[in-house]
Each structure stands twice: as structure tokens, then as C-alpha cells.
Write an enzyme that holds these catalytic residues in place. Sequence first.
Site, PDB file in Angstrom:
ATOM      1  N   CYS A  81       0.900  -5.803  16.052  1.00 35.12           N
ATOM      2  CA  CYS A  81      -0.010  -4.920  16.802  1.00 35.12           C
ATOM      3  C   CYS A  81      -1.445  -5.393  16.563  1.00 35.12           C
ATOM      4  O   CYS A  81      -1.858  -5.571  15.413  1.00 35.12           O
ATOM      5  CB  CYS A  81       0.165  -3.466  16.358  1.00 35.12           C
ATOM      6  SG  CYS A  81       1.862  -2.887  16.535  1.00 35.12           S
TER       7      CYS A  81
ATOM      8  N   GLU B 108       0.829  -1.204   0.000  1.00 36.76           N
ATOM      9  CA  GLU B 108       0.000   0.000   0.000  1.00 36.76           C
ATOM     10  C   GLU B 108       0.867   1.260   0.000  1.00 36.76           C
ATOM     11  O   GLU B 108       1.866   1.345   0.723  1.00 36.76           O
ATOM     12  CB  GLU B 108      -0.887   0.015   1.245  1.00 36.76           C
ATOM     13  CG  GLU B 108      -1.913  -1.099   1.237  1.00 36.76           C
ATOM     14  CD  GLU B 108      -2.787  -1.077   2.477  1.00 36.76           C
ATOM     15  OE1 GLU B 108      -3.693  -1.909   2.555  1.00 36.76           O
ATOM     16  OE2 GLU B 108      -2.550  -0.223   3.365  1.00 36.76           O
TER      17      GLU B 108
ATOM     18  N   CYS C  74       2.625   8.370   2.148  1.00 38.62           N
ATOM     19  CA  CYS C  74       2.784   7.381   3.217  1.00 38.62           C
ATOM     20  C   CYS C  74       3.185   6.075   2.534  1.00 38.62           C
ATOM     21  O   CYS C  74       2.412   5.514   1.750  1.00 38.62           O
ATOM     22  CB  CYS C  74       1.469   7.231   3.984  1.00 38.62           C
ATOM     23  SG  CYS C  74       1.547   5.988   5.293  1.00 38.62           S
TER      24      CYS C  74
HETATM   25 FE1  SF4 Z   1       2.948  -0.676  12.295  1.00 34.48          FE
HETATM   26 FE2  SF4 Z   1       2.340  -2.412  14.285  1.00 34.48          FE
HETATM   27 FE3  SF4 Z   1       0.986  -2.451  12.001  1.00 34.48          FE
HETATM   28 FE4  SF4 Z   1       3.516  -3.271  12.037  1.00 34.48          FE
HETATM   29  S1  SF4 Z   1       1.795  -4.262  13.099  1.00 34.48           S
HETATM   30  S2  SF4 Z   1       2.565  -1.967  10.485  1.00 34.48           S
HETATM   31  S3  SF4 Z   1       4.389  -1.859  13.554  1.00 34.48           S
HETATM   32  S4  SF4 Z   1       1.034  -0.769  13.488  1.00 34.48           S
END
Ligand code: SF4
Length: 355
Positions: A117, A93, A106
Site C-alpha cells: 500500500c 511494532e 494493536c
Molecule cells: Fe496493511 Fe497495506 Fe501496510 Fe500491509 S502495506 S501493513 S496491508 S496498510
Amino acid sequence: MVAADGAGLLGLPFDETAARLAAAGIRPVHTAACWRVLYRDAPVAELPARLRTLFEAAGPSQLADPPIAARTDSRDGATTKYLLRLDDGQQIETVIMGYPGRFTACVSTQVGCAMGCVFCATGQMGFVRNLSAADIVAQVRFVARQLAARGERLRNVVLMGMGEPLHNYDAVMQALAVVSDPHGFGISPTRITVNTVGLVPGILRMAAERRPYSLGVSLHGSTEAERAALVPVSRRWPLADVLDACRAYCAETGRRIFFAWTLIDGVNDSPAHASRLAAQLVGIDAHVNLIELNPTPGYAGRGASRPAAETFRRVIQDAGIPCTIRQRRGVDVAAGCGQLRAERQPPARTAQAMR
Ligand code: SF4
């Protein structure tokens, strides 16, 4: 993959480009012209014959954008999200975010992400592979071209797309050297933000190497337990260590750190959370950006209410720390990182999240 190895020129720093030309028997004086073709769309016909041959040998991806697999525009027209297809079929993306008077790219740094996360669509898909410096630079060039077609100019780059930038440190720093070089895009290093979820060795390395870019650190939790529940990698690099690294970074560089906090209803959006966060940031030159949660199918949490966000901001500001509520950029285009890819390309989990 658009690799910056072999015969590739895209994504090589200026001095390495000169060395590559010299190895091919081309005088380094032509390096600037080579970069004008690579990054400013000067015609290849302007190049000496031997350099044209080098481009032909390197393949079409040196000059062509990655194909667009999907595109969505936000209803307000400010945000456009692209799914770009790499040579190996993986999709990443890249987002153009419009703000009054400026545009930000971005960009992604990995396919998937190992950080896991819990609220993030990229984290939910797992880690697939690192992007090369050329893959990262190709995204910036893609956005610069899209904006040029609208008569606009790219001025800001944020590494907040798919992936954890400091988990792909060398390729990221190589790409940013190209992006900030005045021979190419010439984007000011202070307008380039590297956003990490808190990889302590990477933060310390950026400080030690005096990298001139802005640093963003995502916290999301003000105690070890709170943060570990949202950001599994914090079991490896606890909050206390992340904050120590941030203090060391500020002392070494004299620069402010931008802390990101995703506000989740009933999870981390109370005034008590805000007070604890403010206390944690004592001794750090900090700016806090509050981000409302982008909903994802893999996480049941909801974004905080606007009044809760306003109260949170007031508590942080009353503690003397600048704080802004970041506009959700095009929630209607699945603007949280990884959401568009998750919708269009099935997950390919090849590695476990770091824990
Ligand atoms: Fe960013 Fe956490 Fe998603 Fe990885 S898992 S892209 S560190 S928000």
C-alpha cells in the site's frame, strides 16, 4: 524468533499443549497450570518438576517478553508504541491504544508486508518474514503485562500492526485461538478484529471456517482504478471480487464487516467518493471507519481536512450506513504501522509486493 515448534509451548492451542505434555510423559491434567504460567504469570514453582524441566528446555523466551528496542508515548498519553526485538534481530511494532474505559493491543503479524500500500510505511519496507503464532501471542502477553502493571486489563486486540494477517493465515488463526481461550487471556472473539486489505481467499476461508472474530476490510478506493493506485494487491484481487467475498462472508456468518477508509486530501475524500463507496456497500452489513492519513516519508499525500472528513461521513450516514471518524491515535508517536520501525531499523526488502 519465539517459535511455537520444537520444544516451545508458547502459542500452542490448549489441546496441542496437552498433547505436547503427554509426549513428554506429563499428565494432561497439568495443562491448565501450564497455561496459567504461560499467560497469567503464575509462578513456575507451582508446576510439577517434569513440567519445570520442559520450560527450561524450551528457553527463556517462553516466559520473558521480547526486549523493547524503542518506545514512544503520544503527548496525550493515550497511545504507546513499542518496537520489540525478536530473537533474529528483526523488530516489530506493538501498540497500546487507550480509549475511554478500554485498552486495545494493536499487534503485528509479519515483519514488513508484501501488499505494498503506497501510503504505508510497512508496505514501503517490503516483506521480510511471517511471524509465528508464538511471536503474535508474545505481543498480546506483552501488552497484557504492561497494562496489568498499570492496574488495567486488556480487553481488545486488533491485527492492524505490521503485515497482512490473512497472508499469514495459519499462524494468525492459531494465535487467536490461544488469545481467545478462557484458559489463557480469555479475550472475547468479538473483541478481536482481523483487518485485511482484501485477500479474497482469506475472507472466504474465515467465513467457511466460521471464525468467530470481527472482520475489518480496508478499501481506500471506490473504483478499481482508484483502489489499484493506492493498494497494488487489488490488481490480483479486484474491488468487485473483494466486495463479493464480503457479501458471502455476511451471508455465511451473519456478522457485520468494518470497512476502513484512509482519507487522503484530494485523492479519495470528496462527497462523490463517499457516494460511490455507499453504493458499493449495498447488500453488505457494513460499518465504515474513516481514518485520517498518517504521513510517511515515502508518500507525498496529506490527510483530508476535518470538514472534508465530516462531509464524507455525512454522505455515508445519509445512505443508512453507520460511519465513524477514527481518532488518529498518537500521530506524534509515528502511529501509522511501520513508521517507528522505519525510523529505527533500515528497510530490508526481501520480496516484492504482490501485484
Ligand atoms: Fe496493511 Fe497495506 Fe501496510 Fe500491509 S502495506 S501493513 S496491508 S496498510
